[in-house]
Enzyme design. Sequence first.
Site, PDB file in Angstrom:
ATOM      1  N   PHE A  70       0.858  -1.196   0.000  1.00 38.94           N
ATOM      2  CA  PHE A  70       0.000   0.000   0.000  1.00 38.94           C
ATOM      3  C   PHE A  70       0.884   1.232   0.000  1.00 38.94           C
ATOM      4  O   PHE A  70       1.768   1.371   0.843  1.00 38.94           O
ATOM      5  CB  PHE A  70      -0.920   0.025   1.233  1.00 38.94           C
TER       6      PHE A  70
ATOM      7  N   ASP B 131       9.388   2.702   1.320  1.00 40.61           N
ATOM      8  CA  ASP B 131       8.246   3.451   1.852  1.00 40.61           C
ATOM      9  C   ASP B 131       8.221   3.257   3.369  1.00 40.61           C
ATOM     10  O   ASP B 131       7.831   2.202   3.871  1.00 40.61           O
ATOM     11  CB  ASP B 131       6.958   2.932   1.198  1.00 40.61           C
TER      12      ASP B 131
ATOM     13  N   LYS C 156       3.098  10.405   8.264  1.00 43.45           N
ATOM     14  CA  LYS C 156       2.508   9.910   9.510  1.00 43.45           C
ATOM     15  C   LYS C 156       3.252  10.380  10.761  1.00 43.45           C
ATOM     16  O   LYS C 156       3.107  11.518  11.198  1.00 43.45           O
ATOM     17  CB  LYS C 156       2.408   8.381   9.474  1.00 43.45           C
TER      18      LYS C 156
HETATM   19  N1  PLP Z   1       2.456   4.371   2.360  1.00 47.24           N
HETATM   20  C1  PLP Z   1       2.179   3.609   3.431  1.00 47.24           C
HETATM   21  C2  PLP Z   1       3.100   2.481   3.774  1.00 47.24           C
HETATM   22  C3  PLP Z   1       1.067   3.874   4.218  1.00 47.24           C
HETATM   23  O1  PLP Z   1       0.799   3.099   5.276  1.00 47.24           O
HETATM   24  C4  PLP Z   1       0.229   4.959   3.871  1.00 47.24           C
HETATM   25  C5  PLP Z   1      -0.984   5.258   4.650  1.00 47.24           C
HETATM   26  O2  PLP Z   1      -1.542   4.420   5.310  1.00 47.24           O
HETATM   27  C6  PLP Z   1       0.551   5.723   2.751  1.00 47.24           C
HETATM   28  C7  PLP Z   1       1.681   5.408   2.023  1.00 47.24           C
HETATM   29  C8  PLP Z   1      -0.298   6.891   2.337  1.00 47.24           C
HETATM   30  O3  PLP Z   1      -0.148   7.930   3.225  1.00 47.24           O
HETATM   31  P1  PLP Z   1      -1.262   9.088   3.329  1.00 47.24           P
HETATM   32  O4  PLP Z   1      -2.501   8.426   3.836  1.00 47.24           O
HETATM   33  O5  PLP Z   1      -0.673  10.096   4.279  1.00 47.24           O
HETATM   34  O6  PLP Z   1      -1.444   9.642   1.962  1.00 47.24           O
END
Ligand code: PLP
Length: 405
Positions: free
Chosen positions: A135, A219, A248
């Site tokens: 994700f 990520d 986050k």
């Molecule tokens: N990447 C990862 C691993 C995530 O867990 C998330 C959100 O849950 C995102 C990207 C996307 O972040 P945002 O919700 O701040 O756009």
Amino acid sequence: MTVWQDDAARDLVFNAGDRFALLTRGAGSYLWDGDDKRYLDFLAGIAVTSLGHSHPVFVEAISKQAATLSHVSNYFATPPQLELAARLKRLAGAGIDGRVYFSNSGAEANEAAFKLARLHGGVERPRILALENGFHGRTMGSLALTAKEAYRVPFEPMPGGVEHIPATLEALEAAMDDRVAAVIVEPIQGEAGVVELPAGYLEAARSLTLKHGALLIIDEIQTGAGRTGAWFGFSHEGITPDAITLAKGIGGGFPIGALVTYGSASALFTPGSHGSTFGGNPLGTAVANAVLAEIESAGLVENAAVRGAQLRERIEDLNSPLINSTRGRGLLIGVVLTQPIAGAIVSAAQERGLIINAANPETIRLAPALNIGDAEIEEFITLFAATLSDVQASLAASESGKVSV
Ligand code: PLP
């Protein structure tokens, strides 16, 4: 339905379904709703409020900066922005060549990473490898990197070139060639249910990407800022990536994201190639500086490691027939269930005054504030044990034909 539920049903886009509660304030690891019911928060806004709610360091940083300078645009630099860039480079081991691009969210950080991959790949290297069950966000570029078809298909066509491969060393080895611009991975797949990469995966990905001239992008949006008991998920593995994405927990509740680049990847963006009005604004960067400084000075990275192990041991000691195992690292924990009843457990927990999350039907995700101690863990165990008993009782009742779970 209550008034707030009517308002929400009428006025909010229905993308998140029905909201669980109307929350009005928070302090430490606690939240309160409009009826003044108190909840123990073991989700932290999905791994965001690293210091808990309304932490004095967060409140002071945001108040002071709001009274000083909140926004100027990226035609200008500001002291908190420069301080945060240097801090992130230091924490992420990005060295003298490292550079930081600031965004306002995780998805935007991954958009920047996607563009970085394109700049690196050009026409010669159109392929980008991402993982099944991964994700990376919901904007079009980050969505293209995200594996789940249910999220992607309604919005096709996606930006091209992304291939989702199984999270195995063999699949990576088979997929790699000199037409790959980048490999992007989460060290632990949080949204997929707190699923760790196979042992040695990041090391192998590093050597394969180096061999084929591709970027390794990690990520760290959910795993970064100390959550896994190290500053970043990749820090456990002793490798140096080409880029990491953050969001986050670095802002502790203020929306901010970042792309940190290493070595030659730092030279890919040139003036005009990417940008954001709000990215790196003084307000967000001042808060992130304060949050990260507190994580560092209060030893919260170590606390995440110790409390995470303590929490998992206590959960396993419950010997609940509903629990199969626990997984994850530090304070990013998946509680794997013996049945697909995570939704029922989350609802029952909320009744009891405990906020947790169903990452998928078989997995409860826990991601509390990094500064939890014995008191929060004791209270969590009491509430969680009571919740599991409630759910077991309704399962037993439904089996005997009385009620459904
Ligand atoms: N990447 C990862 C691993 C995530 O867990 C998330 C959100 O849950 C995102 C990207 C996307 O972040 P945002 O919700 O701040 O756009």
